[in-house]
Design an enzyme around this catalytic site. Structure first.
Site, mmCIF file in Angstrom:
data_model
loop_
_atom_site.group_PDB
_atom_site.id
_atom_site.type_symbol
_atom_site.label_atom_id
_atom_site.label_comp_id
_atom_site.label_asym_id
_atom_site.label_seq_id
_atom_site.Cartn_x
_atom_site.Cartn_y
_atom_site.Cartn_z
ATOM 1 N N HIS A 186 0.787 -1.266 -0.004
ATOM 2 C CA HIS A 186 0.003 0.074 -0.095
ATOM 3 C C HIS A 186 0.823 1.502 0.075
ATOM 4 O O HIS A 186 1.889 1.369 0.633
ATOM 5 C CB HIS A 186 -1.026 0.010 1.114
ATOM 6 C CG HIS A 186 -0.579 0.066 2.601
ATOM 7 N ND1 HIS A 186 -0.220 1.469 3.221
ATOM 8 C CD2 HIS A 186 -0.099 -0.994 3.676
ATOM 9 C CE1 HIS A 186 0.449 1.134 4.595
ATOM 10 N NE2 HIS A 186 0.316 -0.381 4.507
ATOM 11 N N GLU A 226 -5.115 1.986 2.668
ATOM 12 C CA GLU A 226 -5.061 0.717 3.458
ATOM 13 C C GLU A 226 -5.062 1.057 5.331
ATOM 14 O O GLU A 226 -5.976 0.406 5.899
ATOM 15 C CB GLU A 226 -3.751 0.030 3.447
ATOM 16 C CG GLU A 226 -3.601 -1.360 4.263
ATOM 17 C CD GLU A 226 -2.862 -1.338 5.449
ATOM 18 O OE1 GLU A 226 -2.836 -2.272 6.285
ATOM 19 O OE2 GLU A 226 -2.545 -0.255 5.961
#
Length: 345
Positions: A66, A204
């Site tokens: 991420h 995320e």
């Protein structure tokens, strides 16, 4: 440390990209890898998905990291020109006082709190609350500050990357370390048996959002999430509570919050590490979560493993990693891909 390249780690660490504001990070990655993959796609949410066709193409293999980092957003502009703000992702207010920040990647500021000699006894013993913290940008009035800042503007820590021998310090190693690992694997310009999808994900930190929309676009057969995770060898923490230790290699997760790792993938990762004598360690504490949990329960579900670079003091203005751990993570991921269709069978 001799032999450790970490080609893009410094630049990735110093870029600002709080959840929902990952564009600077995405553009940097896209520019560096565009000539080394077969195709690139940016989806509606902002995920960057790079594709490399396999030599046999019997499976779709996702490797994910991420792009976003924890940070803050402006919630109010006060009459005195200071900014009220709230966290984006999990940030401990005790670690932010007096720290330099940037608003929208440009405007400098500093997080302020009441001076220690002005605090009452009960305040000294209590953790500060975000509602009592302010960002100072040099403005003397709400009108002056409003010419520079708007509500909802992003605030990032302003931390320079530094390297000393085998250790590096900087911000956002969760998960720019994972992004850097994937970029180095791409940099090798090698073809593997499986069709590879390198997914650089958004959002995320506030709830595994980027990975939630990945499944329907790719429908992968298996996935590997590359993360930055907590180190346990912190001052004052007894060893039996350590999750990982700097210098002991990439951490391999068997379970974390919301997900028990697919046993076949977990054991296959261990077998590859042992086969090629790659230093590694289990992640011994199960706190925290990753995009693997979201992938496992989205659509038809994806069996996913997790490999992480240990980092001290993550989700703070400055964290620390061992570059040997980073290098071994790159090596482990590369060897997993070399195993081809024999991996996780």
């Amino acid at each position: 440390m001799k032999g450790v390249k970490a080609l893009y780690l410094k630049e990735l660490s110093e870029l600002d990209g709080v959840s929902g504001d990952e564009e600077r990070v995405r553009k940097f990655i896209e520019e560096k890898i565009k000539d080394k993959v077969d195709s690139l796609k940016v989806d509606v949410l902002g995920n960057l998905i790079a594709f490399k066709k396999g030599t046999r193409s019997n499976r779709k293999f996702v490797l994910a990291a991420h792009m976003d980092e924890v940070g803050f957003m402006v919630t109010n502009i006060e009459d005195d020109g200071t900014l009220s703000f709230g966290p984006v992702g999990g940030v401990d207010p005790r670690v932010v006082v007096g720290k330099h920040v940037r608003i929208n990647g440009e405007l400098p500021g500093v997080i302020g709190y009441k001076a220690i000699h002005l605090q009452k006894k009960d305040e000294l013993l209590a953790s500060p609350k975000f509602e009592n913290l302010r960002v100072h940008i040099g403005a003397r009035s709400k009108e002056e500050a409003s010419r520079k800042v708007e509500l909802g503007d992003y605030i990032s820590f302003a931390t320079d990357f530094r390297q000393e021998n085998s250790r590096a310090t900087g911000k956002a190693f969760d998960d720019r370390a994972g992004c850097a690992v994937l970029m180095e694997v791409i940099e090798q310009e090698q073809r593997y048996e499986d069709d590879l999808y390198f997914a650089f994900l958004v959002q995320e930190e506030p709830g595994l959002r980027g990975s939630a929309v990945l499944f329907e676009q790719v429908c992968p057969d298996l996935a590997l999430v590359i993360e930055g995770t907590t180190a346990g060898d912190d001052p004052g923490l007894p060893e039996h509570q350590w999750a990982t230790r700097l210098g002991d290699g990439p951490a391999i997760t068997f379970m974390h919050r919301g997900y028990v790792v697919n046993k076949k993938i977990y054991e296959s990762i261990l077998q590859v590490a042992q086969k090629y004598d790659i230093k590694h360690q289990p992640k011994r504490r199960t706190a925290g979560g990753t995009d693997a949990a979201r992938l496992a329960k989205t659509g038809g579900g994806v069996p996913a493993g997790v490999i992480s670079v240990p980092a001290r003091y993550i989700h703070s203005p400055l964290s620390m990693i061992d570059l040997g751990d980073f290098e071994n993570t790159v090596k482990l991921v590369s060897k997993i891909l070399e195993e081809g269709e024999g991996f996780a069978r």
